[in-house]
Scaffold this active site. Structure first.
Site, short mmCIF file in Angstrom:
data_model
loop_
_atom_site.label_atom_id
_atom_site.label_comp_id
_atom_site.label_asym_id
_atom_site.label_seq_id
_atom_site.Cartn_x
_atom_site.Cartn_y
_atom_site.Cartn_z
CB CYS A 130 41.60 46.05 36.81
SG CYS A 130 42.08 45.38 38.43
CG HIS A 235 41.29 41.97 34.52
ND1 HIS A 235 42.38 42.55 33.91
CD2 HIS A 235 41.41 42.25 35.85
CE1 HIS A 235 43.14 43.14 34.83
NE2 HIS A 235 42.57 42.97 36.02
CD GLU A 237 41.65 42.03 30.48
OE1 GLU A 237 42.62 42.31 31.23
OE2 GLU A 237 40.55 42.60 30.55
#
Length: 265
Positions: A130, A235, A237
């Protein structure tokens, strides 16, 4: 692999500065904080690596810039991940903020640029998430759209604060890229979207690997030279393991860690 020491992956620190609106002012919030967001640490830990945050030196630090050599971290660690977080400061790419809310974090910019330079000089791989994608683009000579809704009013919504990581849109993976190769020629996928800034002018050293098909926003880039640098606007994650509806970023992580392992070998 059995018998091998785990990879040591460094993370750039997210920085909280006292006085941030909406944060209670007592206790620890009166101090400058450097922190590692749990989900991104767990993403790398899930690949069998060890996650280590690299502290920054700020204006109110007890130590000074000359006391901390980031190249020591680059020498000791096997790779670097740039976390998401605050905007890149427009001054970092030669502009002024169009709105006070978009002033960004110039301190973190300078720290991360020095950090990336140290890891690249050491031949270690760098992965940006990001803000990390935006910082890398700026570092290598690109510019940013400071606010998509303002400067590109016909673009789709790339951020929905009420849904945060549950806000999604499709990305088109460009054929012939490393990203397409990793995913067997996959043409389209669904990713989360939590950003209001984006690449405006692409840095000369990078190639685009994915775009938003709705408005052309750059969603993934890779360095075209000898340096191993890759970054995505979403993202990874926040991907829910086993969710078939959204992009499985495990191959991105495996590719990054494989590069780190090869450099370590």
């Amino acid at each position: 692999m059995a018998g091998q020491s785990p990879l040591l992956i460094g993370f750039s620190a997210r920085i909280y500065t006292p006085g941030t609106p909406g944060i209670h002012v007592d206790g620890v919030w009166t101090r400058t904080l450097h922190y590692l967001e749990q989900s991104v640490a767990n993403w790398v830990l899930g690949g069998g690596a060890v996650a280590l945050m690299i502290p920054a030196v700020t204006a109110d630090s007890v130590v000074t810039r000359r006391d901390l050599n980031l190249r020591h971290y680059a020498d000791a660690l096997d790779g670097l991940v740039l976390q998401g977080g605050n905007d890149v400061a427009p001054e970092t790419y030669g502009q002024t903020p169009l709105h006070p809310d978009w002033h960004g974090d110039r301190v973190r910019d300078l720290y991360e640029i020095e950090l990336v330079d140290a890891f690249v000089s050491a031949g270690k791989p760098v992965f940006g998430i990001c803000r990390g994608l935006q910082l890398l683009n700026v570092m290598y000579g690109g510019t940013l759209v400071q606010d998509i809704p303002t400067q590109r009013p016909t673009a789709r919504a790339h951020r929905d604060s009420s849904n945060y990581e549950r806000h999604f849109h499709d990305v088109e993976i460009l054929p012939g890229t490393r990203l397409a190769q990793l995913y067997g020629g996959l043409a389209r996928a669904t990713v989360n979207s939590i950003h209001h800034q984006a690449i405006e002018k692409l840095a000369p050293a990078f190639v685009v690997e994915a775009r938003c098909p709705d408005d052309g926003t750059v969603e993934a880039v890779r360095h075209s030279g000898d340096a191993w640098i890759s970054a995505v606007q979403w993202h990874p994650e926040f991907h829910v393991p086993g969710d078939p509806a959204t992009f499985d970023d495990s191959r991105l992580l495996a590719d990054f860690l494989a590069a780190a392992r090869e450099r370590k070998r």
